[in-house]
Design an enzyme around this catalytic site. Structure first.
Site, PDB file in Angstrom:
ATOM      1  N   ASP A 174       0.851  -1.194   0.000  1.00 33.20           N
ATOM      2  CA  ASP A 174       0.000   0.000   0.000  1.00 33.20           C
ATOM      3  C   ASP A 174       0.890   1.249   0.000  1.00 33.20           C
ATOM      4  O   ASP A 174       0.652   2.200   0.741  1.00 33.20           O
ATOM      5  CB  ASP A 174      -0.933  -0.008   1.217  1.00 33.20           C
ATOM      6  CG  ASP A 174      -2.067   1.006   1.074  1.00 33.20           C
ATOM      7  OD1 ASP A 174      -2.281   1.504  -0.059  1.00 33.20           O
ATOM      8  OD2 ASP A 174      -2.730   1.305   2.080  1.00 33.20           O
ATOM      9  N   LYS A 176       2.164   4.637  -1.039  1.00 34.22           N
ATOM     10  CA  LYS A 176       1.543   5.821  -1.652  1.00 34.22           C
ATOM     11  C   LYS A 176       2.042   7.039  -0.870  1.00 34.22           C
ATOM     12  O   LYS A 176       2.558   6.902   0.246  1.00 34.22           O
ATOM     13  CB  LYS A 176       0.022   5.728  -1.589  1.00 34.22           C
ATOM     14  CG  LYS A 176      -0.524   5.508  -0.194  1.00 34.22           C
ATOM     15  CD  LYS A 176      -2.030   5.385  -0.201  1.00 34.22           C
ATOM     16  CE  LYS A 176      -2.557   5.052   1.179  1.00 34.22           C
ATOM     17  NZ  LYS A 176      -3.995   4.931   1.254  1.00 34.22           N
ATOM     18  N   ASN A 179       1.512   7.373   2.823  1.00 33.62           N
ATOM     19  CA  ASN A 179       2.217   6.465   3.727  1.00 33.62           C
ATOM     20  C   ASN A 179       3.720   6.731   3.764  1.00 33.62           C
ATOM     21  O   ASN A 179       4.471   5.987   4.375  1.00 33.62           O
ATOM     22  CB  ASN A 179       1.948   5.011   3.333  1.00 33.62           C
ATOM     23  CG  ASN A 179       0.533   4.608   3.685  1.00 33.62           C
ATOM     24  OD1 ASN A 179      -0.073   5.214   4.566  1.00 33.62           O
ATOM     25  ND2 ASN A 179      -0.012   3.626   2.993  1.00 33.62           N
ATOM     26  N   ASP A 192       2.693   2.561   7.819  1.00 41.08           N
ATOM     27  CA  ASP A 192       1.452   1.845   7.499  1.00 41.08           C
ATOM     28  C   ASP A 192       1.698   0.460   6.897  1.00 41.08           C
ATOM     29  O   ASP A 192       1.569   0.265   5.688  1.00 41.08           O
ATOM     30  CB  ASP A 192       0.562   2.691   6.568  1.00 41.08           C
ATOM     31  CG  ASP A 192      -0.855   2.130   6.550  1.00 41.08           C
ATOM     32  OD1 ASP A 192      -1.105   1.104   7.229  1.00 41.08           O
ATOM     33  OD2 ASP A 192      -1.706   2.698   5.858  1.00 41.08           O
ATOM     34  N   THR A 216      -4.439   0.851  -2.452  1.00 44.35           N
ATOM     35  CA  THR A 216      -5.237   2.039  -2.731  1.00 44.35           C
ATOM     36  C   THR A 216      -5.374   2.164  -4.237  1.00 44.35           C
ATOM     37  O   THR A 216      -4.396   1.978  -4.962  1.00 44.35           O
ATOM     38  CB  THR A 216      -4.498   3.274  -2.166  1.00 44.35           C
ATOM     39  OG1 THR A 216      -4.296   3.039  -0.760  1.00 44.35           O
ATOM     40  CG2 THR A 216      -5.287   4.547  -2.358  1.00 44.35           C
TER      41      THR A 216
HETATM   42  P1  ATP Z   1      -5.626   2.694   8.595  1.00 41.99           P
HETATM   43  O1  ATP Z   1      -5.554   2.284  10.007  1.00 41.99           O
HETATM   44  O2  ATP Z   1      -6.993   3.060   8.160  1.00 41.99           O
HETATM   45  O3  ATP Z   1      -4.868   1.849   7.628  1.00 41.99           O
HETATM   46  P2  ATP Z   1      -3.403   4.339   8.661  1.00 41.99           P
HETATM   47  O4  ATP Z   1      -2.652   3.088   8.762  1.00 41.99           O
HETATM   48  O5  ATP Z   1      -3.040   5.348   7.628  1.00 41.99           O
HETATM   49  O6  ATP Z   1      -4.927   4.067   8.554  1.00 41.99           O
HETATM   50  P3  ATP Z   1      -2.199   5.132  11.034  1.00 41.99           P
HETATM   51  O7  ATP Z   1      -0.992   4.308  10.802  1.00 41.99           O
HETATM   52  O8  ATP Z   1      -2.946   4.913  12.260  1.00 41.99           O
HETATM   53  O9  ATP Z   1      -3.344   5.012  10.053  1.00 41.99           O
HETATM   54  O10 ATP Z   1      -1.763   6.640  10.843  1.00 41.99           O
HETATM   55  C1  ATP Z   1      -2.708   7.656  10.695  1.00 41.99           C
HETATM   56  C2  ATP Z   1      -1.983   8.932  10.339  1.00 41.99           C
HETATM   57  O11 ATP Z   1      -1.217   9.360  11.466  1.00 41.99           O
HETATM   58  C3  ATP Z   1      -0.977   8.812   9.226  1.00 41.99           C
HETATM   59  O12 ATP Z   1      -1.560   8.949   7.964  1.00 41.99           O
HETATM   60  C4  ATP Z   1      -0.006   9.940   9.541  1.00 41.99           C
HETATM   61  O13 ATP Z   1      -0.497  11.151   9.034  1.00 41.99           O
HETATM   62  C5  ATP Z   1      -0.039   9.978  11.042  1.00 41.99           C
HETATM   63  N1  ATP Z   1       1.111   9.221  11.554  1.00 41.99           N
HETATM   64  C6  ATP Z   1       1.208   7.888  11.672  1.00 41.99           C
HETATM   65  N2  ATP Z   1       2.408   7.533  12.169  1.00 41.99           N
HETATM   66  C7  ATP Z   1       3.079   8.669  12.377  1.00 41.99           C
HETATM   67  C8  ATP Z   1       4.403   8.974  12.860  1.00 41.99           C
HETATM   68  N3  ATP Z   1       5.247   8.012  13.229  1.00 41.99           N
HETATM   69  N4  ATP Z   1       4.777  10.266  12.931  1.00 41.99           N
HETATM   70  C9  ATP Z   1       3.928  11.248  12.556  1.00 41.99           C
HETATM   71  N5  ATP Z   1       2.692  11.029  12.076  1.00 41.99           N
HETATM   72  C10 ATP Z   1       2.258   9.757  11.987  1.00 41.99           C
END
Ligand code: ATP
Length: 509
Positions: A174, A176, A179, A192, A216
């Protein structure tokens, strides 16, 4: 329910306690999936009260990522908080474990790092390195597209990250721009791994999601849309799926938009399967050649896959000429600057993206100071031309006349139009002609003149800034996006004057 929870959390803790782990090692049956990740072993388990929690960085479908500072060390982290109940309700345990496993294996500067995990009664906590600059995507939106040097730099970092990840048998699936996060020094931090796959231990994965594609729409590779269950788990094809995504991302960094675009996912898939995309004018030739070698329907013919010479061959591509692959993570990334192309010429802004604080939706203090100084002497040096001050009776008359004579009146919400004209609005390498309407309010609407549809409005704020580049080209900087506008008639300076005048009389205190 409690039994299931216990099992899940033991696994999430890395197989439970130390003795459990030793036992499985002694038996020699340990699969990589259940190994205790070394990074995650902690001298002492942390707990929620060890941290001060700050702003929410993002929200996933069953998690929230929050900025946090450890009280004793003052170290900053991004803590991903997963609600157990929701995770179980949505049957996401497997994906959470996989993400934890993958993160724990990846010890490389271009990936978000997992430092610790802990849990309380209701939640799981993953302590991640904080990617302070957030996602790559808003920066592409902000500047429209990257110049060739910047695209090359970030493409090279992604290539190194994929090479490392694939060497460990991990497929992202995934990949993109959302991520790909950026750390404080503007280097990439891929994140992600909920859709990832670990090749050795997870060979049945495709079957689990057999009826839904992984990833995606815009970045999904054709083989994931067409192959049957057995083929879908085929190893080299899977690695090559990430290379397809790399091609789509390089296209997007260069052009500003992803290659396959349509109104629905179904239509995007149709375009992917037919390889139906075009390069806009001005797309750099070497990048074009590389994208054409990555967006290849047959996964085994994609540059970078084992059958095509692997990563060595990919890194040799002429687009990457001059890249020093050895220590990219220590190099200073090219500063992101708004820029556009006009008649084959690059036109750069005088400002850096750093001047606009995309994450907090504001401009840096320095940038605001420039604005304040500029407006202080405004009235001494500028006569009033666009922002008139009619009496209410005059205004009513003007509006009546506008309603009768001006076909654009329908788009401006009853506001007086102060200036209007056709401008080419560029987004990356793509341009669209729009009729712009500067009105009281203030508003800056733009309309598709052929279809007579209101397409949008440039968000007006105290922190907006106009920058004339030449008689035709001017930039309107807003915190989240720079609008690149080209006046084919050559009145860019008048547009800037009108907008600045409006800014002055709207915000002068
Ligand atoms: P889903 O759970 O629907 O797959 P996701 O995997 O994108 O969504 P998360 O990994 O929970 O969700 O992250 C959500 C958002 O939080 C990311 O898109 C990013 O903007 C922010 N984020 C995640 N990890 C970090 C990090 N280590 N530092 C800064 N921002 C982060």
């Amino acid at each position: 329910m409690p039994n299931l929870l216990t099992i899940v959390f033991k696994k999430l803790k890395g197989g439970g306690n130390k003795s459990n782990n030793q036992k499985s090692n002694n038996q020699g049956k340990e699969t990589p999936q259940t190994e205790v990740p070394q990074q995650v072993i902690q001298a002492q388990k942390k707990q929620r009260s060890d941290f001060e929690f700050g702003k929410i960085l993002g929200e996933g479908s069953y998690s929230e990522v929050v900025q946090a500072i450890e009280k004793t060390t003052r170290k900053e982290y991004a803590i991903k908080i997963l609600t157990k109940r929701q995770m179980i309700r949505e049957n996401k345990q497997k994906y959470v474990m996989r993400e934890r496993d993958v993160l724990a294996r990846l010890n490389h500067p271009f990936f978000v790092k997992l430092y610790f995990t802990f849990q309380d009664k209701e939640r799981l906590y993953f302590g991640l390195s904080l990617a302070k600059r957030g996602e790559l995507l808003p920066y592409i939106h902000k500047v429209g597209s990257f110049d060739e040097i910047t695209t090359r730099f970030y493409a090279a970092e992604i290539v190194l990250a994929l090479e490392h990840m694939h060497s460990l048998g991990i497929i992202h699936r995934d990949l993109k721009p959302e991520n790909i996060l950026l750390n404080e020094e503007w280097h990439i931090q891929i994140t992600d791994f909920g859709s990832a796959k670990i090749l050795e231990a997870d060979s049945t994965d495709g079957i689990v999601r057999a009826n839904s594609f992984v990833g995606t729409a815009q970045y999904v590779s054709p083989e994931l849309l067409t192959t049957n269950r057995t083929e879908r788990v085929e190893k080299s094809a899977s690695k090559c799926s990430d290379l397809w995504a790399l091609g789509a991302i390089i296209y997007q960094m260069s052009a500003g938009l992803p290659p396959f675009r349509a109104g629905t996912e179904y239509l995007i898939f149709q375009k992917i399967l037919k390889l139906d995309y075009v390069f806009p004018d001005g797309f750099p030739e070497k990048a074009k050649d590389l994208v054409q070698k990555l967006l290849v329907i047959d996964p085994k013919k994609r540059l970078g896959c084992n059958e095509c010479g692997g990563y060595a061959e990919l890194k040799e591509h002429q687009f990457f000429q001059g890249v020093n692959w050895e220590n990219i993570h220590k190099q200073t990334p090219p500063a992101l600057k708004p820029f556009t192309m006009l008649d084959g010429e690059e036109i750069h802004s005088d400002y850096y993206v750093d001047d606009f604080n995309i994450l907090s939706n504001s401009l840096s203090e320095d940038f605001q100071k420039i604005n304040t100084n500029e407006t202080e002497n405004y009235e001494k040096t500028h006569s009033r031309k666009y922002v008139l001050d009619p009496t209410s009776q005059e205004r009513t008359q003007l509006l009546l006349k506008q309603e009768k004579d001006v076909k654009w009146h329908q788009f401006v919400n009853g506001n007086l139009i102060l200036k209007m004209g056709l401008l080419d609005k560029r987004k990356g390498l793509f341009a669209r002609r729009r009729n712009f309407l500067l009105t009281e309010g203030p508003h800056l609407y733009y309309v598709d003149p052929e279809r007579m549809i209101l397409k949008g409005e440039i968000p007006w704020s105290r922190t907006m800034k106009v920058e004339a580049k030449n008689f035709k080209t001017f930039f309107v900087h807003t915190p989240n996006r720079t609008y690149y506008l080209i006046d084919p008639e050559g009145y860019a300076l008048e547009w800037c004057r009108a907008i600045e005048e409006m800014m002055h009389y709207t915000y002068k205190s």
